[in-house]
Design an enzyme around this catalytic site. Structure first.
Site, PDB file in Angstrom:
ATOM      1  CG  HIS A  24      -1.768   1.202   1.372  1.00  0.00           C
ATOM      2  ND1 HIS A  24      -3.089   1.242   0.981  1.00  0.00           N
ATOM      3  CD2 HIS A  24      -1.486   2.457   1.855  1.00  0.00           C
ATOM      4  CE1 HIS A  24      -3.577   2.454   1.212  1.00  0.00           C
ATOM      5  NE2 HIS A  24      -2.622   3.206   1.748  1.00  0.00           N
ATOM      6  CD  GLU A  25       1.795   3.571   3.604  1.00  0.00           C
ATOM      7  OE1 GLU A  25       2.115   4.662   3.079  1.00  0.00           O
ATOM      8  OE2 GLU A  25       0.701   3.391   4.164  1.00  0.00           O
ATOM      9  CG  HIS A  28       0.432   6.210  -0.753  1.00  0.00           C
ATOM     10  ND1 HIS A  28      -0.653   6.668  -1.463  1.00  0.00           N
ATOM     11  CD2 HIS A  28      -0.080   5.632   0.376  1.00  0.00           C
ATOM     12  CE1 HIS A  28      -1.767   6.375  -0.808  1.00  0.00           C
ATOM     13  NE2 HIS A  28      -1.443   5.749   0.311  1.00  0.00           N
TER      14      HIS A  28
END
Length: 444
Positions: A24-25, A28
């Site tokens: 998920h990170e 980003h």
């Protein structure tokens, strides 16, 4: 052995969740770096740092509590008013401090601005998040949830296309010797009991059904549908036995059986019955079945998320009244871990347990995807809304040929963010407590 299997299931889920958060990170991080934003930290977990290394300008690390993660981007928000005033005065003292008025929330706003200003330190003013075009900011913020959704698709595809779905195949597993009277407690055939239509027709275990009444069939369900619709009618059935096809004639008898309708409701109906069962095996589905399953489950999770407060309240009521939990209701990480342990410890083939664990992890990633799209700060969806509002203001000013407006200062929304965080903490605490004292029961 069961306890060890339970622990292994929990550990596997924790590791899988940590990988999901890490990806998920990364969702980003990659677009942020691609768009030139200065990223100071990439961290998995919260609390004390267990390990970290700095590569280039970014510190990568793991913290003690693997319950989330974050990346620290320069200039998530515009600089605080005091810095803007100081820059306008050429750095002279006596500029506007820009400090909000007194009060708890005002202090929170100022603290958020101070923390944001720290991320601006060392940047050249051109590598900050808030100055990016709107579409780039949205791409960065949606990168995390989309990564979870893509991971869910991969996991679902492994389950339904790699392992397959348990399906009643066209291979006959067993043939009833006789037809027992309805409602009887009798378990074995007696001399006066009539032979089952399948036994009378000469169908044997191991036969592979090729067609029924001239209609080719690929699943046992297709064969059953034709048989159930044809009571008292002679049906030619082509079976493959020992590599050769042969035609048998079976006449289904009229019998009362439970039938599941398209709406999922099970009713009793009079249908054709021959008295044979199918072999159940994993049947790989088409490659697009995984994405379809992920999309379908996303819709179901959205139905839970939008009424999450109501669902959590009902969970609390069930906990205090001792009612059984809704299996399709919300879970905490504790509940998910408990389910993973139960799945790993259940007396079932290893492949069944692997498929269930992968499915559970896919469901968690879909939940992360949907949850992070909620349009409230501090969630990713809240940052998307801020970017869209900023873009709308700029488009409006451009349409009426007005000077470009100041960037949207989301630190003013810190009080709202605080309320959202408190609500999430309360709901999370309720779910954790419910998962301990009144857990969802999958077995028994």
């Amino acid at each position: 052995m069961t306890v060890i299997a339970f622990v292994v299931g929990v550990v596997l889920l924790v590791v899988g969740l940590a990988v999901s958060i890490a990806l998920h990170e990364i969702g980003h991080l990659l677009p942020a770096k691609a768009f030139g934003v200065r990223v100071g930290q990439y961290m998995i977990g919260f609390g004390p740092t267990l390990w970290s290394r700095t590569f280039g300008e970014t510190e990568y690390g793991v913290k003690a509590l693997p319950l989330g993660g974050y990346i620290s981007m320069a200039g998530m928000y515009p600089p605080s008013p005091k810095d803007v005033a100081a820059a306008a005065d050429g750095g002279a003292a006596g500029g506007t401090e820009g400090r909000a008025g007194g009060g708890f929330f005002a202090t929170m706003v100022q603290d958020a601005r101070t923390a944001n200003d720290e991320t601006l330190a060392g940047s050249d003013g051109k590598r900050v998040f808030y100055e990016l075009p709107v579409h780039k900011r949205i791409i960065i913020m949606l990168g995390g949830p989309i990564m979870n959704f893509l991971l869910a698709i991969v996991l679902m595809t492994i389950v339904v296309s790699g392992i397959g779905l348990q399906t009643a195949t066209t291979t006959v597993a067993a043939v009833n010797e006789c037809v027992l009277p309805a409602g009887t407690t009798q378990t074995e055939c007696e001399s006066g009991d009539p032979a089952s239509p399948a036994a009378a027709a000469g169908i044997q275990p191991g036969d592979v059904i090729v067609s029924v009444d001239g209609t080719p069939v690929d699943t046992f369900a297709e064969a059953s549908a034709i048989i159930q619709a044809s009571p008292d009618e002679p049906l030619p059935i082509v079976v493959e036995r020992d590599g050769r096809e042969q035609t048998l004639t079976v006449t289904p008898m009229l019998a009362e059986r439970q039938v599941q309708g398209e709406d999922g409701q099970v009713t009793t109906a009079e249908v054709g019955f021959v008295g044979m069962t199918a072999t159940v095996a994993y049947v790989p589905q088409p490659i697009w079945a995984g994405p379809e399953a992920a999309i379908e489950q996303t819709g179901a999770v959205m139905g839970i998320i939008w009424q999450l407060p109501v669902k959590v309240y009902q969970t609390a009521v069930d906990m205090f009244t001792g009612q059984e939990r809704d299996r399709n209701g919300p879970l905490s990480v504790v509940g998910a871990g408990r389910l993973a342990g139960e799945v790993a410890a259940v007396d079932a083939p290893v492949l069944d347990r692997v498929a269930s664990l992968l499915g559970l992890l896919a469901s968690l990633n879909i939940a992360l995807f949907v949850f992070n799209l909620i349009p409230l700060l501090p969630l990713d969806g809240g940052h998307v809304v801020v970017a869209l509002w900023d873009g709308l203001k700029r488009a409006w000013a451009k349409l009426f040929r007005r000077p470009p407006p100041k960037p949207v200062d989301a630190t003013k929304l810190v009080p709202v963010t605080f309320v959202v965080v408190v609500a999430l903490v309360v709901m999370g605490a309720v779910l954790i407590l419910a998962d301990i004292v009144n857990p969802v029961k999958l077995f028994g």
